[in-house]
Enzyme design. Structure first.
Site: not given
Ligand code: HAS
Length: 542
Positions: A216, A220, A367-369, A432-433
């Protein structure tokens, strides 16, 4: 940046894009095989190319790019690397390079089709694990060089807060060092002895637990360098200033604290871990969302203030004042926008009951793509458009800028198709996989075929976008006209409040991180060792 530091940073980024190119070919192939559109020759198999795709993209491309980018920024903001840091950078590069070569060779020989997560019970050749270990040790050595540059700056500037870029890179490396201890223990004490045949069995649950302790924070480790670009470089590119130095530092400290003790959210469906510990990890997972929400707030504030400074009126007038035609802004901005649904998907995954619906389905791949392959990768592309010419002493020309915008659009549309289909198919229960199968022509599985086709269209677009990026990279590296490209580092707002010094007291934060890790992992690991699951070896052989 001194020329020698620039060349070293470039050496990392060249390997990153090389891995990206091969990873893209493997990605296209595995997509076509899985969708039943092509068949592989006898000497190749689906899991082999899936492993090649995952390892090259998720582990090699990202790690080389991140280290190269951080070396450049640390050199830029701390006044050039010392001889020690410089040497450490090259030794790290060499170790990472040889490690990668071993990993790739074993995958090509079909001795390591263990996927990018490589935990037991899948078993690879020992040389795969030794290669992976070398890759990690290489990053440690390079990190030592960067720690030393940071320390040197602080020693020479007593009483001052360090440059934000350097601080953020150090936080990313601190996270990386703590996280990689888990996978290093898994590789050294479990996988290498087991794959050499020195021990007959391993504790599979422990292997998965140690992997996810690392897995995990690994995500990050990919995200934080993208955040560095969002916080430090984007404001400068759009003609704005840093919104808040304190908020940025706080977000990074929170990422260091909360992104490690959360690994069980990848193991929520695993029977060997009690629900009490899963509950603690879910709570901490929701805590690690907070720094991303802080980041969203901060980015909106930067855009609004920059837009208003340019005369924007009304509630959303700033939106039109942003430099949409500048690819250095456009690519990361699309990444940011996509991070909104990507983050929502993460929160869905983390919720225990909903995880039961999506776990091990192709939703997770969707999700991860969206997260790493869109938000992070588009930001890395956005960085490359200015970093590569800045390092080679060339210019990003107007037509390449335009081509870059087309590249971003192709990548994003491809990803919308592919990741959209994946999310939807996950809800239909598609695993998957898995290699191509119609599950003995079951009606349900045959109904998935149109979505596979949508996935394939997306994948093909991504391949075109990827190759275009490689072409642009080579042009910027070797052929773009000579000149000077800006290395964008934003300044603070004029009357900004002083950043509280506590944000740079690493001893405090490292202690809190250690306490949280002990709380979240101490007893579960002790318990697994004391009461191994049926079929696992007793404690003395692990
Ligand atoms: Fe995830 C599985 C939960 C973030 C990558 N995640 C994965 C896997 C990968 C991955 C690779 O709880 C698969 C692993 C595998 O092969 O089995 N993930 C989360 C949560 C977050 C999260 C709670 N993941 C990421 C990020 C990744 C990533 C970042 C890669 C870089 N993830 C999970 C969970 C699994 C999981 C479970 C397991 C699933 C399973 O069952 O196998 C959080 O960190 C997300 C928080 C993000 C936000 C979004 C904030 C938005 C922002 C943009 C603002 C936009 C602006 C633009 C400013 C709350 C900062 C506005 C502009 C205008 C012009 C309007």
């Amino acid at each position: 940046i001194p020329k020698r530091d620039a060349s070293m940073s470039l050496a990392y980024i060249v390997i990153a894009f090389f891995a990206f190119g091969i990873g893209a070919i493997a990605g296209l192939l595995q997509g076509l095989v899985r969708g039943g559109m092509i068949e592989l020759p006898d000497w190749m198999n689906y899991y082999q190319i899936l492993t090649a795709h995952g390892v090259l993209m998720a582990l090699v491309f990202t790690t080389f790019f991140i280290i190269g980018f951080m070396i450049s920024g640390i050199s830029k903001t701390t006044g050039g690397l010392s001889t020690f840091s410089f040497r450490a950078g090259w030794i790290g590069w060499a170790l990472m390079f040889f490690g990668t070569a071993m990993v790739v060779a074993t995958i090509l020989l079909n001795d390591a089709s263990v996927l990018y997560t490589f935990y037991a019970p899948l078993k690879a050749s020992p040389w795969f694990y030794i290669g992976a270990a070398l890759l990690i040790v290489g990053t440690w050595v390079a990190a030592l060089g960067m720690f030393s540059a940071y320390r040197r700056w602080r020693k020479n500037n007593p009483g001052k807060m360090s440059p934000l870029f350097a601080f953020m890179s150090i936080a990313t490396l601190v996270l990386w060092m703590i996280a990689t201890l888990g996978v290093a223990a898994e590789v050294l004490f479990q996988l290498i002895p087991w794959s050499f045949g020195w021990v007959a069995e391993v504790n599979v649950l422990l292997s998965r637990m140690l992997f996810w302790y690392f897995g995990h924070p690994l995500v990050y480790f990919w995200l934080m360098p993208a955040y560095i670009a969002w916080y430090v470089c984007i404001p400068k590119i759009i003609g704005g200033k840093l919104f808040s130095d304190s908020l940025a530092r706080l977000a990074f400290i929170l990422l260091v604290l909360f992104s490690i003790p959360v690994g069980f959210h990848h193991q929520l469906m695993e029977p060997g871990i009690s629900e009490k510990w899963k509950f603690i990890h879910v709570i901490l997972t929701l805590a690690v969302v907070v720094p991303s929400l802080l980041t969203a707030f901060s980015m909106f504030a930067v855009f609004e203030t920059a837009g208003r400074r340019r005369g924007a009126k009304g509630l959303f007038g700033w939106f039109t004042k942003l430099p949409w035609k500048d690819v250095r802004f456009f690519a990361p901005m699309v990444g940011m926008l996509m991070f909104i649904p990507a983050g929502i998907g993460g929160i869905i995954n983390a919720s225990n009951q909903m995880n039961a619906v999506v776990h091990n389905t192709i939703w997770v791949v969707g999700h991860f793509h969206l997260t790493v392959a869109t938000s992070v990768v588009l930001t890395f592309f956005g960085i490359s458009y200015w970093l590569v010419p800045a390092l080679t002493g060339r210019k990003l020309t107007k037509w390449v800028n335009r081509l870059g915008i087309i590249q971003t659009l192709i990548w994003s549309v491809g990803m919308l198709f592919m990741s959209g289909a994946m999310h939807f198919m996950g809800l239909l229960g598609v695993p998957r996989r898995t290699d191509y199968t119609t599950y003995m022509d079951s009606e349900m599985a045959l109904g998935w075929i149109p979505y596979y086709q949508q996935m394939a269209i997306g994948g093909a677009l991504l391949f075109v976008g990827g190759m275009l990026m490689i072409g642009i990279f080579i042009y910027l590296l070797c052929f773009a006209p000579k000149g000077q490209e800006e290395y964008p580092i934003a300044e603070m707002e004029q009357n900004a409040e002083q950043t509280p010094r506590i944000l740079e007291r690493w001893r405090i934060w490292l202690t809190v991180a250690a306490v949280l890790i002990l709380l979240a992992y101490g007893y579960p690991i002790f318990d697994i060792l004391q009461n191994p699951a049926p079929g696992s070896p007793p404690l003395r052989t692990w």
